[in-house]
Scaffold this motif. Sequence first.
Motif, PDB file in Angstrom:
ATOM      1  N   ASP A  35       0.851  -1.189   0.000  1.00 48.94           N
ATOM      2  CA  ASP A  35       0.000   0.000   0.000  1.00 48.94           C
ATOM      3  C   ASP A  35       0.889   1.242   0.000  1.00 48.94           C
ATOM      4  O   ASP A  35       2.088   1.171   0.278  1.00 48.94           O
ATOM      5  CB  ASP A  35      -0.963   0.015   1.188  1.00 48.94           C
ATOM      6  CG  ASP A  35      -0.249   0.028   2.519  1.00 48.94           C
ATOM      7  OD1 ASP A  35       0.297   1.095   2.884  1.00 48.94           O
ATOM      8  OD2 ASP A  35      -0.238  -1.012   3.205  1.00 48.94           O
ATOM      9  N   GLN A  37       1.068   3.994   1.947  1.00 47.59           N
ATOM     10  CA  GLN A  37       1.690   4.454   3.177  1.00 47.59           C
ATOM     11  C   GLN A  37       2.876   3.583   3.558  1.00 47.59           C
ATOM     12  O   GLN A  37       3.919   4.094   3.963  1.00 47.59           O
ATOM     13  CB  GLN A  37       0.680   4.492   4.337  1.00 47.59           C
ATOM     14  CG  GLN A  37       1.254   5.119   5.590  1.00 47.59           C
ATOM     15  CD  GLN A  37       1.736   6.545   5.368  1.00 47.59           C
ATOM     16  OE1 GLN A  37       0.982   7.413   4.939  1.00 47.59           O
ATOM     17  NE2 GLN A  37       3.007   6.816   5.657  1.00 47.59           N
ATOM     18  N   SER A  38       2.751   2.274   3.408  1.00 50.36           N
ATOM     19  CA  SER A  38       3.883   1.385   3.693  1.00 50.36           C
ATOM     20  C   SER A  38       5.061   1.707   2.774  1.00 50.36           C
ATOM     21  O   SER A  38       6.216   1.702   3.197  1.00 50.36           O
ATOM     22  CB  SER A  38       3.490  -0.082   3.506  1.00 50.36           C
ATOM     23  OG  SER A  38       2.497  -0.445   4.424  1.00 50.36           O
ATOM     24  N   LEU A  40       5.759   4.649   1.387  1.00 51.61           N
ATOM     25  CA  LEU A  40       6.368   5.902   1.842  1.00 51.61           C
ATOM     26  C   LEU A  40       7.229   5.677   3.082  1.00 51.61           C
ATOM     27  O   LEU A  40       8.317   6.245   3.205  1.00 51.61           O
ATOM     28  CB  LEU A  40       5.282   6.948   2.116  1.00 51.61           C
ATOM     29  CG  LEU A  40       4.561   7.471   0.869  1.00 51.61           C
ATOM     30  CD1 LEU A  40       3.312   8.254   1.261  1.00 51.61           C
ATOM     31  CD2 LEU A  40       5.494   8.325   0.019  1.00 51.61           C
ATOM     32  N   ASP A  41       6.753   4.835   3.987  1.00 53.83           N
ATOM     33  CA  ASP A  41       7.528   4.521   5.193  1.00 53.83           C
ATOM     34  C   ASP A  41       8.841   3.825   4.831  1.00 53.83           C
ATOM     35  O   ASP A  41       9.895   4.121   5.403  1.00 53.83           O
ATOM     36  CB  ASP A  41       6.715   3.638   6.147  1.00 53.83           C
ATOM     37  CG  ASP A  41       5.510   4.355   6.748  1.00 53.83           C
ATOM     38  OD1 ASP A  41       5.453   5.610   6.694  1.00 53.83           O
ATOM     39  OD2 ASP A  41       4.616   3.654   7.262  1.00 53.83           O
ATOM     40  N   ILE A  60      -4.163   5.430  -0.009  1.00 56.46           N
ATOM     41  CA  ILE A  60      -3.425   6.472  -0.717  1.00 56.46           C
ATOM     42  C   ILE A  60      -3.178   6.009  -2.154  1.00 56.46           C
ATOM     43  O   ILE A  60      -2.533   4.991  -2.381  1.00 56.46           O
ATOM     44  CB  ILE A  60      -2.078   6.769  -0.029  1.00 56.46           C
ATOM     45  CG1 ILE A  60      -2.302   7.152   1.435  1.00 56.46           C
ATOM     46  CG2 ILE A  60      -1.333   7.870  -0.752  1.00 56.46           C
ATOM     47  CD1 ILE A  60      -1.013   7.287   2.214  1.00 56.46           C
ATOM     48  N   VAL A  65       0.842   9.179  -3.776  1.00 54.39           N
ATOM     49  CA  VAL A  65       2.168   8.716  -3.363  1.00 54.39           C
ATOM     50  C   VAL A  65       3.236   9.425  -4.205  1.00 54.39           C
ATOM     51  O   VAL A  65       4.242   9.900  -3.676  1.00 54.39           O
ATOM     52  CB  VAL A  65       2.296   7.179  -3.483  1.00 54.39           C
ATOM     53  CG1 VAL A  65       3.733   6.731  -3.248  1.00 54.39           C
ATOM     54  CG2 VAL A  65       1.354   6.488  -2.500  1.00 54.39           C
ATOM     55  N   ARG A  68       3.767  12.958  -2.966  1.00 53.27           N
ATOM     56  CA  ARG A  68       4.529  12.987  -1.715  1.00 53.27           C
ATOM     57  C   ARG A  68       6.004  12.662  -1.947  1.00 53.27           C
ATOM     58  O   ARG A  68       6.877  13.248  -1.320  1.00 53.27           O
ATOM     59  CB  ARG A  68       3.917  12.030  -0.700  1.00 53.27           C
ATOM     60  CG  ARG A  68       2.533  12.471  -0.243  1.00 53.27           C
ATOM     61  CD  ARG A  68       1.945  11.530   0.765  1.00 53.27           C
ATOM     62  NE  ARG A  68       0.553  11.845   1.031  1.00 53.27           N
ATOM     63  CZ  ARG A  68      -0.159  11.252   1.973  1.00 53.27           C
ATOM     64  NH1 ARG A  68       0.378  10.317   2.742  1.00 53.27           N
ATOM     65  NH2 ARG A  68      -1.417  11.583   2.156  1.00 53.27           N
TER      66      ARG A  68
END
Length: 127
Positions: A35, A37-38, A40-41, A60, A65, A68
């Motif tokens: 996903d 967010q994972s 981006l992390d 997201i 993504v 960002r």
Amino acid sequence: MDEPSILLIDDEEAFVTTLQERLEMRGFSAKVALDGQSGLDMIAEDPPDVIVLDLRMPGISGVEVLRRIRKQWPGLPVIMLSGHGSDMDFETCVHLGAAMYHKKPLDINTLIESVRTVTQGNQHPQR
């Protein structure tokens, strides 16, 4: 020359794990995020040389993504993938700074060529 490290961000688990295995069999270091967010992390923890990012994901979206990534890591090459993309999606992704845009299904050799191109600075938006 070492092959570039790749982060694959795609919610289609079977597709992305198969892609990861095929890249690793060819000598690439490939990690998977299921996903946005994972992904981006993972970028924040250990930025790869290139991102391969699905356009449409729950939560997201790939476009968000990409936005960002451009804000935090403006020089990080991003290759967009889509199974359902339109010309407008292509234009949006190019405007946001995607290096390349491909439709699924994607031939592994085409992806490898794209990864090498964008990490060698020879990029120009294409599909």
